[in-house]
Design a protein around this motif. Structure first.
Motif, PDB file in Angstrom:
ATOM      1  N   VAL A  93       0.671  -1.076   0.345  1.00 48.00           N
ATOM      2  CA  VAL A  93      -0.037  -0.042  -0.458  1.00 48.00           C
ATOM      3  C   VAL A  93       0.833   1.704  -0.243  1.00 48.00           C
ATOM      4  O   VAL A  93       0.515   2.021  -1.064  1.00 48.00           O
ATOM      5  N   VAL A  94       1.860   1.316   0.817  1.00 46.19           N
ATOM      6  CA  VAL A  94       2.654   2.849   0.387  1.00 46.19           C
ATOM      7  C   VAL A  94       3.896   2.655  -0.749  1.00 46.19           C
ATOM      8  O   VAL A  94       3.954   3.564  -0.504  1.00 46.19           O
ATOM      9  N   ASP A 126       3.893  -0.625  13.480  1.00 44.44           N
ATOM     10  CA  ASP A 126       4.597  -0.965  12.082  1.00 44.44           C
ATOM     11  C   ASP A 126       3.273  -0.534  11.652  1.00 44.44           C
ATOM     12  O   ASP A 126       3.884   0.727  10.495  1.00 44.44           O
ATOM     13  N   LEU A 127       1.798  -0.296  12.287  1.00 47.85           N
ATOM     14  CA  LEU A 127       1.413  -0.101  10.773  1.00 47.85           C
ATOM     15  C   LEU A 127       1.435   1.808  10.761  1.00 47.85           C
ATOM     16  O   LEU A 127       1.580   2.199   9.811  1.00 47.85           O
ATOM     17  N   TYR A 128       1.679   2.172  12.285  1.00 46.32           N
ATOM     18  CA  TYR A 128       1.665   3.499  12.257  1.00 46.32           C
ATOM     19  C   TYR A 128       2.753   4.712  11.367  1.00 46.32           C
ATOM     20  O   TYR A 128       2.750   5.169  11.152  1.00 46.32           O
ATOM     21  N   VAL A 129       3.934   3.729  11.654  1.00 43.27           N
ATOM     22  CA  VAL A 129       5.068   4.145  11.135  1.00 43.27           C
ATOM     23  C   VAL A 129       5.296   3.916   9.705  1.00 43.27           C
ATOM     24  O   VAL A 129       5.157   5.402   8.655  1.00 43.27           O
ATOM     25  N   SER A 130       3.871   3.168   9.326  1.00 43.43           N
ATOM     26  CA  SER A 130       3.875   3.054   8.037  1.00 43.43           C
ATOM     27  C   SER A 130       2.731   4.334   7.344  1.00 43.43           C
ATOM     28  O   SER A 130       3.518   5.213   5.814  1.00 43.43           O
ATOM     29  N   MET A 131       2.087   4.896   8.165  1.00 41.27           N
ATOM     30  CA  MET A 131       1.204   5.953   7.734  1.00 41.27           C
ATOM     31  C   MET A 131       1.134   6.805   7.838  1.00 41.27           C
ATOM     32  O   MET A 131       1.460   7.423   6.805  1.00 41.27           O
ATOM     33  N   LYS A 133       4.980   7.767   7.380  1.00 38.01           N
ATOM     34  CA  LYS A 133       5.621   7.304   5.659  1.00 38.01           C
ATOM     35  C   LYS A 133       5.256   7.231   4.205  1.00 38.01           C
ATOM     36  O   LYS A 133       5.693   8.350   3.679  1.00 38.01           O
ATOM     37  N   LEU A 134       3.887   7.178   4.781  1.00 39.33           N
ATOM     38  CA  LEU A 134       2.820   7.687   3.408  1.00 39.33           C
ATOM     39  C   LEU A 134       2.729   8.673   3.105  1.00 39.33           C
ATOM     40  O   LEU A 134       2.885   9.722   2.761  1.00 39.33           O
ATOM     41  N   ALA A 135       2.195   9.083   4.169  1.00 39.28           N
ATOM     42  CA  ALA A 135       1.780  10.970   4.322  1.00 39.28           C
ATOM     43  C   ALA A 135       2.768  11.977   4.076  1.00 39.28           C
ATOM     44  O   ALA A 135       2.627  12.491   3.336  1.00 39.28           O
ATOM     45  N   GLN A 136       3.797  11.417   4.810  1.00 39.42           N
ATOM     46  CA  GLN A 136       5.547  11.983   3.832  1.00 39.42           C
ATOM     47  C   GLN A 136       4.818  12.017   2.616  1.00 39.42           C
ATOM     48  O   GLN A 136       5.736  13.431   1.798  1.00 39.42           O
ATOM     49  N   GLN A 137       5.703  11.633   2.010  1.00 41.00           N
ATOM     50  CA  GLN A 137       5.950  10.804   0.796  1.00 41.00           C
ATOM     51  C   GLN A 137       4.237  11.692  -0.469  1.00 41.00           C
ATOM     52  O   GLN A 137       5.349  12.203  -1.592  1.00 41.00           O
ATOM     53  N   LEU A 168       9.401   4.671  15.420  1.00 43.17           N
ATOM     54  CA  LEU A 168       8.602   5.076  15.247  1.00 43.17           C
ATOM     55  C   LEU A 168       8.215   6.858  15.243  1.00 43.17           C
ATOM     56  O   LEU A 168       7.971   7.112  14.696  1.00 43.17           O
ATOM     57  N   LEU A 169       8.775   7.284  16.556  1.00 41.15           N
ATOM     58  CA  LEU A 169       9.579   8.775  17.100  1.00 41.15           C
ATOM     59  C   LEU A 169      10.076   9.704  16.270  1.00 41.15           C
ATOM     60  O   LEU A 169       9.840  10.649  15.383  1.00 41.15           O
ATOM     61  N   ARG A 170      11.083   8.766  15.351  1.00 44.79           N
ATOM     62  CA  ARG A 170      11.908   9.395  14.397  1.00 44.79           C
ATOM     63  C   ARG A 170      11.195   9.637  12.708  1.00 44.79           C
ATOM     64  O   ARG A 170      11.402  10.619  12.290  1.00 44.79           O
ATOM     65  N   SER A 171      10.011   8.623  12.549  1.00 47.39           N
ATOM     66  CA  SER A 171       9.117   9.623  11.242  1.00 47.39           C
ATOM     67  C   SER A 171       8.384  10.289  11.540  1.00 47.39           C
ATOM     68  O   SER A 171       8.238  10.508  10.772  1.00 47.39           O
ATOM     69  N   VAL A 172       7.883   9.658  13.416  1.00 49.71           N
ATOM     70  CA  VAL A 172       7.270  10.975  13.265  1.00 49.71           C
ATOM     71  C   VAL A 172       7.857  12.840  13.280  1.00 49.71           C
ATOM     72  O   VAL A 172       7.270  13.553  12.419  1.00 49.71           O
ATOM     73  N   HIS A 173       8.618  12.973  13.747  1.00 44.33           N
ATOM     74  CA  HIS A 173       9.838  13.937  14.034  1.00 44.33           C
ATOM     75  C   HIS A 173      10.157  14.242  12.405  1.00 44.33           C
ATOM     76  O   HIS A 173       9.865  15.592  11.893  1.00 44.33           O
TER      77      HIS A 173
END
Length: 384
Positions: A93-94, A126-131, A133-137, A168-173
């Protein structure tokens, strides 16, 4: 979770129908179910489902129903068997082809699976990290509406490893920085550095480096002395990035200018603007100058801030907009009347001053209370 699915059938039949449908789109998949069971079926279906994104014969509604059906198959699995299909689902999906404009739909599908899982499931991380990353790209970070306090609440339920939490925190940042929400990003980075202990603080080098750059580059962040107390940041002592932070915490404008002259390429490599750095250093220097003064002459400001005379009032107005200083401009007397200011650094001396102020307030309130009690007593003793 109420979501439209491809076809409302028992699980085995639903998997069968998905295979047949994907095969009709020329996907590389057999119409017959896998003898090895539902996990293998799911692996084949998820792999073949990517054709839905590429086929002109499949509209968004059909894409949504196909993937929601895949989600329904995942959710009936025992928790211990969900890892592989959830990871596989996220990957498919991502991964967006060039020019894909269905980021919102992809994010919705990940969200459907996220909220379909048990709220205590560590797979949600894991799902939230994917969400994220997708939102970022896909430039959808505002749509994801990252709520830091909610994320912390979720994390407390997931019981995930420190490494997963850091990821997770790194991805959110990174997503918050990309989305222009540097104020939230700085708070997340502080939380990230807080996950390191004295034993592994040396492993946080990249995160500590990124934390400093985020704080320096945020136009609304001025107080940075707390970063020097973080163990991962302490491990950077002696390096150029730590020296730059120290200048912003307590240095003078002249020190920054000399630093920039000696390390121009390094500052540029950080992605920081020299003009913005100089502007922030002037703000910080003014705050420090105003800490123990009730008024400051224009001439002093011009000299200390290294400004032209015509720039003084505009500079003061910019400082006041940051709300770091409360003051009034006296244009006739060419002075700035200081009412209050934040402290550039907050150390032992500032804590002592705060303690004295609070103690004085408590004593004053005690006197007011005593006076009111005496007044009340006098009124009760007065004959009617």
């Amino acid at each position: 979770m109420s979501t439209p699915v491809f076809i409302d059938l028992p699980i085995p039949e639903q998997a069968q129908e998905l295979r047949i449908y994907l095969k009709s789109l020329s996907a590389d998949i057999s119409e017959e179910k896998a003898e090895a069971g539902i996990l293998t079926d799911l692996r084949h279906i998820i792999e073949a489902s990517t054709i839905c994104w590429n086929s002109k014969d499949v509209n968004e509604n059909d894409v949504e129903m196909v993937f929601n059906s895949v989600i329904s198959l995942i959710l009936v699995l025992p928790p211990e068997e969900m890892l592989e299909p959830v990871t596989h689902f996220c990957e498919k999906v991502v991964k967006c082809p060039q020019g894909d404009r269905r980021g919102s739909l992809r994010l919705k599908l990940l969200s459907n699976l996220f909220y379909g899982l048990d709220e205590r499931s560590p797979l949600r991380a894991d799902l939230y990290v994917s969400m994220v990353k997708l939102a970022q790209q896909a430039d959808l970070v505002p749509q994801l509406a990252i709520n830091i306090e909610q994320v912390k609440k979720w994390v407390s339920q997931w019981d995930i490893s420190t490494t997963k939490l850091q990821n997770l925190l790194r991805s959110v940042h990174d997503a918050l920085v990309e989305g222009g929400m540097s104020d939230k990003a700085t708070k997340v980075m502080i939380d990230l550095l807080g996950t390191y202990t004295e034993d592994n603080a040396s492993q946080a080098r990249d995160d500590a480096h990124r934390c400093i750059v985020t704080h320096l580059g945020d136009p609304n962040t001025f107080l940075m002395d707390h970063l020097l107390l973080l163990k991962p940041v302490k491990f950077l002592e002696g390096e150029l990035i730590h020296e730059l932070l120290t200048i912003f915490v307590s240095g003078k404008i002249s020190q920054y200018q000399q630093y920039y002259k000696n390390n121009t390429d390094f500052v540029k490599s950080l992605g920081l603007s020299h003009e913005q750095n100089l502007r922030k250093m002037r703000f910080l220097s003014f705050v420090q100058l105003a800490e123990d003064k009730k008024e400051i002459d224009y001439a002093v400001i011009q000299k200390e801030m290294q400004l032209e005379e015509a720039e003084i009032e505009d500079f003061i107005i910019d400082v006041l907009r940051t709300k770091s200083v409360r003051a009034k401009i006296d244009q006739l007397q060419k002075k700035v009347m200081i009412m209050s200011t934040i402290h550039r650094t907050f150390g032992r001396q500032q804590w002592q001053i705060l303690r004295q102020t609070l103690t004085q307030w408590r004593e004053n309130l005690g006197q007011v209370q005593t006076s009111l009690q005496q007044l009340d007593l006098m009124q009760t003793q007065t004959p009617a």
